[in-house]
Structures are given as C-alpha cells and as structure tokens.
Design a protein around this motif. Structure first.
Motif, mmCIF file in Angstrom:
data_model
loop_
_atom_site.group_PDB
_atom_site.id
_atom_site.type_symbol
_atom_site.label_atom_id
_atom_site.label_comp_id
_atom_site.label_asym_id
_atom_site.label_seq_id
_atom_site.Cartn_x
_atom_site.Cartn_y
_atom_site.Cartn_z
ATOM 1 N N ILE A 178 0.698 -1.376 -0.003
ATOM 2 C CA ILE A 178 -0.155 0.267 0.390
ATOM 3 C C ILE A 178 0.942 1.200 -0.125
ATOM 4 C CG2 ILE A 178 -0.332 -0.160 2.503
ATOM 5 C CD1 ILE A 178 -3.145 0.966 1.994
ATOM 6 N N HIS A 179 0.297 2.409 -0.869
ATOM 7 C CA HIS A 179 1.086 3.126 -0.732
ATOM 8 C C HIS A 179 0.588 4.856 -1.017
ATOM 9 C CE1 HIS A 179 5.404 0.904 -1.834
ATOM 10 N NE2 HIS A 179 3.775 0.403 -2.283
ATOM 11 N N ILE A 180 1.158 6.073 -0.345
ATOM 12 C CA ILE A 180 -0.123 7.213 -0.495
ATOM 13 C C ILE A 180 0.944 8.132 -1.203
ATOM 14 C CG2 ILE A 180 -0.926 9.116 0.969
ATOM 15 C CD1 ILE A 180 -0.917 6.886 3.044
ATOM 16 N N LEU A 181 0.282 8.327 -2.198
ATOM 17 C CA LEU A 181 0.431 9.409 -2.955
ATOM 18 C C LEU A 181 0.106 11.129 -2.455
ATOM 19 C CD1 LEU A 181 0.206 7.843 -6.710
ATOM 20 C CD2 LEU A 181 1.756 7.886 -5.312
ATOM 21 N N THR A 182 0.675 12.482 -3.626
ATOM 22 C CA THR A 182 0.587 13.534 -2.896
ATOM 23 C C THR A 182 -0.527 13.648 -4.044
ATOM 24 O OG1 THR A 182 2.774 14.062 -2.790
ATOM 25 C CG2 THR A 182 1.796 15.268 -3.160
ATOM 26 N N PRO A 183 -2.149 14.243 -3.365
ATOM 27 C CA PRO A 183 -2.996 13.720 -4.007
ATOM 28 C C PRO A 183 -2.200 15.958 -5.457
ATOM 29 C CG PRO A 183 -3.200 15.133 -2.241
ATOM 30 C CD PRO A 183 -1.804 14.372 -2.062
ATOM 31 N N PHE A 184 -3.466 15.135 -6.560
ATOM 32 C CA PHE A 184 -3.517 17.021 -7.629
ATOM 33 C C PHE A 184 -1.701 16.522 -7.792
ATOM 34 C CE2 PHE A 184 -6.511 17.607 -5.144
ATOM 35 C CZ PHE A 184 -7.540 17.704 -5.234
ATOM 36 N N ILE A 185 -0.978 16.094 -7.641
ATOM 37 C CA ILE A 185 0.696 16.252 -7.787
ATOM 38 C C ILE A 185 1.078 14.867 -8.228
ATOM 39 C CG2 ILE A 185 2.580 16.866 -6.808
ATOM 40 C CD1 ILE A 185 1.531 18.835 -5.346
ATOM 41 N N GLU A 186 1.167 14.023 -8.446
ATOM 42 C CA GLU A 186 1.259 12.242 -8.370
ATOM 43 C C GLU A 186 0.273 11.163 -8.835
ATOM 44 O OE1 GLU A 186 5.331 11.896 -5.390
ATOM 45 O OE2 GLU A 186 3.689 10.968 -4.889
ATOM 46 N N ARG A 187 0.900 10.285 -9.987
ATOM 47 C CA ARG A 187 -0.149 9.770 -10.828
ATOM 48 C C ARG A 187 0.542 8.724 -10.631
ATOM 49 N NH1 ARG A 187 -0.929 9.361 -15.784
ATOM 50 N NH2 ARG A 187 0.554 10.742 -17.220
ATOM 51 N N ILE A 188 -0.223 7.469 -11.240
ATOM 52 C CA ILE A 188 0.129 6.265 -11.090
ATOM 53 C C ILE A 188 0.382 6.834 -13.401
ATOM 54 C CG2 ILE A 188 0.100 3.462 -11.889
ATOM 55 C CD1 ILE A 188 0.600 5.177 -9.129
ATOM 56 N N GLY A 189 2.113 6.071 -13.907
ATOM 57 C CA GLY A 189 2.098 5.673 -14.896
ATOM 58 C C GLY A 189 2.111 4.439 -15.458
ATOM 59 N N ARG A 190 2.683 3.758 -15.254
ATOM 60 C CA ARG A 190 2.888 2.271 -16.170
ATOM 61 C C ARG A 190 2.333 1.199 -15.204
ATOM 62 N NH1 ARG A 190 4.483 2.711 -21.108
ATOM 63 N NH2 ARG A 190 4.448 4.777 -22.187
ATOM 64 N N ASP B 28 13.885 -4.231 -14.808
ATOM 65 C CA ASP B 28 13.914 -2.927 -14.421
ATOM 66 C C ASP B 28 12.207 -2.349 -14.872
ATOM 67 O OD1 ASP B 28 14.025 0.109 -13.546
ATOM 68 O OD2 ASP B 28 16.106 0.000 -14.143
ATOM 69 N N ALA B 29 11.605 -2.145 -14.138
ATOM 70 C CA ALA B 29 10.494 -1.297 -14.150
ATOM 71 C C ALA B 29 9.876 -0.608 -15.261
ATOM 72 C CB ALA B 29 9.052 -1.499 -13.169
ATOM 73 N N SER B 30 10.796 0.707 -14.605
ATOM 74 C CA SER B 30 11.012 1.935 -15.577
ATOM 75 C C SER B 30 11.584 1.985 -16.456
ATOM 76 C CB SER B 30 11.806 2.606 -13.986
ATOM 77 O OG SER B 30 12.984 2.462 -14.028
ATOM 78 N N ALA B 31 12.225 1.282 -16.802
ATOM 79 C CA ALA B 31 13.182 0.923 -18.031
ATOM 80 C C ALA B 31 12.260 0.473 -19.112
ATOM 81 C CB ALA B 31 14.784 0.572 -18.092
ATOM 82 N N ALA B 32 11.319 -0.636 -18.696
ATOM 83 C CA ALA B 32 10.973 -1.473 -19.692
ATOM 84 C C ALA B 32 10.183 -0.950 -20.403
ATOM 85 C CB ALA B 32 10.093 -2.597 -18.827
ATOM 86 N N ALA B 33 8.922 0.248 -19.261
ATOM 87 C CA ALA B 33 8.075 1.050 -19.565
ATOM 88 C C ALA B 33 8.396 2.422 -20.134
ATOM 89 C CB ALA B 33 7.590 1.618 -17.566
#
Length: 335
Positions: free
Chosen positions: A46-58, A94-99
């Motif tokens: 479970i993770h908490i993102l910064t609202p209105f600033i961060e979002r899920i990319g891939r 590596d998730a970031s490289a694959a994305a």
C-alpha cells in the motif's frame, strides 16, 4: 440543505482517497509520475501519493511471461525453404526501463526474435537446422538477451517450437533414412556372420587342439605299454636264457612252441588260405605245452631260491609210426 452539501463532499473525499491511496499487488510494480515525469517505482503493498501532483504512470508485470514468435518462412544456406516458429520466455527486471525505454515491449521483443531467427537459420544448412536446435536456441538467446538488456528485460530462454521443411525435402529425407537403416541392417548382419564364423573357427581350433592332445596321450600310453611289454619280454627271455644255461630243455621247447603257435596262427588268419592243414602228430605239441607249463611254474618261484640242475632226459628211440593222411590232400600214408 445540509444534505445537499454533504453528498458532494463525501464523493469528492472518496475520489481523492482512491487517487491518493494505491495498493500494488504481488508480481506487479507501478511507476509514479509527477507532472508527467517519472519519479519512483511502487513495490507490492500500500502506498500514498501526493494528491493532484503524483499519479500512476505504467503498471508493469514483473512475472515471467511467454511470448509466441509467429511462423515465418526462412531460406537456409543451401537454398531450402523451411517454416520456423518459436516461443520466448522474458521477465521484466527494471520496471522504469521497460516502461519508458521502449514502446510496446512485447511487440518489440517478438519482432526482434523474428529477425534474429531469420539471421541464425539463414546462416546454416538444412541438415544443421534440423539437427542442431540447441545450437540455434543458444545463439538466439545470446543475441536477444544482449539486445533487450537496456530495456530492463531478462530473456530466460528461447525454444524453436516447430521446423517444417518442404514436402519434397521431407520425402527425400524419408528415403535417405530408409537407405541408412537398410545399410545399418546389412552391416549388422555381416558383423553377426563374422562373429559366428570366428566362433566356429575358435571351436574347430579348440576341437583340433583337444583331439591332438588326445592322440598325444594315447601315443604316450601306447609307448608306455609297449615299453612294459618289452620289459616283460626281456625278463622272460632272461629267465629262459638262465634256464637254458643250467641245462633245462623245457626252455628250448618254450621257444620252439612259441614260434610254432605264432606260425600256425598266422596260417589260420591268412585271407588266401581256404583250407587249414592240421598235422596228425600232436604229441610233440602237447609235450611242448607241458614243458611250457613247467617253465611257468618255475618262473613263479622266488628268484632268490637256488635252482637245482635238472638231469638231462634220456634219449629213447621213437617207435616207427604211420603218419595219418592229410585232411586237405588225401595222400595215402607212407611207411
């Protein structure tokens, strides 16, 4: 009125909660973007993102995946057309490289496998392609793994699933296989006959050796028997000679009777003799046999006992007798 303001507020709070709190399942990793720029990767949990600033990319799948390589026709080095397809096993490391380093990862890997498959198979002859699949798999794995390393992907293995040569090539290969099988059968049969001939020769050799040894043993025993017979004859001759030396006339009669019996036996055994002549005067032969019996009795006495000299027999004039007619010729007797 208050309810009219509460319902939108609750809806807004729920939307905000779901956009801020993120749950990453096991086997997945999510990338986080801040104003469109990658910032971090979320691991399972479970993770908490910064609202209105961060979002899920891939949303990246970190488990091992199986990709199908489409069937394609490849021309080999000896200008034979074969249909080849395969499968490739990949895993995102590596998730970031694959994305963010490649667009449409699975499509890119499939096209990479197809092009390298054409290159590897096209550099080999048909017989090598059909018999060296492991070599093809190893070469493809090395090339594709090196090419996908910058994408954060690990290629576990590549397998050639099917190789289909043309129909005429398949028929030729079937005839070749049949001829090869027949050749092996002929060689095996010839080898069996060779081994059988060798075995028979060895048996004949052993039989000849045993037969020769048997003849050798028989000859040795015959020689030993003749030697003992000669020794016995020598002892008998010595005894007779000793008896003659002391004046025993029976010893002389023994030799005469022996030769007489041997000559008469040879006369009876002769194949040319149709009629056997038996002499009418048998008294001399009977006397000779009696002398032989007495001589044998003397031979049975101990050798150490002294032998008394025998008196010489008195010579008496023999009365004139008529000779019996011969059974074979029928001649009348003479005075």
């Amino acid at each position: 009125m208050g309810l009219f303001f509460v319902i939108p507020f609750v809806a807004f709070a729920l939307i905000l909660l779901f956009s801020v709190v993120k749950i990453v399942p096991q086997g997945r990793e999510f990338t986080v973007e801040r104003f469109g720029r990658y910032t971090k990767t979320l691991n399972p949990g479970i993770h908490i993102l910064t609202p209105f600033i961060e979002r899920i990319g891939r949303r990246m799948n970190m488990m091992e995946q199986v990709l199908d390589v489409p069937t394609q026709e490849v021309i080999t080095k000896d200008n034979a057309m074969v249909k080849v397809d395969g499968i490739v096993f990949i895993q995102v490391i590596d998730a970031s490289a694959a994305a963010y380093r490649v667009d449409n990862l699975t499509y890119a890997i499939a096209q990479l496998c197809m092009t390298n498959l054409r290159t590897v198979v096209g550099s080999m002859e048909l017989d090598e392609v059909l018999s060296q699949r492991d070599s093809i798999n190893t070469r493809l794995l090395h090339v594709i793994d090196s090419a996908t390393a910058p994408w954060g992907v690990k290629v576990a293995r590549i397998e050639i699933k099917d190789l289909t040569p043309p129909v005429d090539i398949t028929n030729a290969m079937a005839r070749q296989m049949k001829a090869e099988r027949e050749r092996r059968a002929v060689i095996t049969e010839a080898d069996g006959e060779k081994q059988a001939a060798i075995a028979r020769a060895e048996g004949a050799k052993q039989s000849a050796i045993l037969e020769s040894e048997g003849r050798k043993e028989a000859a040795f025993r015959d020689a030993e028997a003749r030697e003992r017979e000669a020794e016995a004859e020598a002892r008998a001759t010595a005894m007779v000679s000793e008896a003659i030396a002391v004046g025993d006339v029976n010893a002389i009669n023994y030799f005469v009777a022996q030769k007489y019996v041997e000559a008469f036996a040879e006369l009876a055994r002769s194949p040319q003799q149709k009629t056997v002549i038996v002499p009418s005067e048998m008294s001399a032969l009977v006397g000779t046999i009696a002398g032989v019996g007495e001589l044998v009795g003397m031979a049975r006495q101990p050798h150490d006992a002294p032998r008394a000299p025998r008196p010489a027999p008195q010579q008496q004039p023999a009365p004139a007798r008529r000779s019996a007619p011969s059974r074979a010729t029928g001649v009348p007797p003479t005075e």
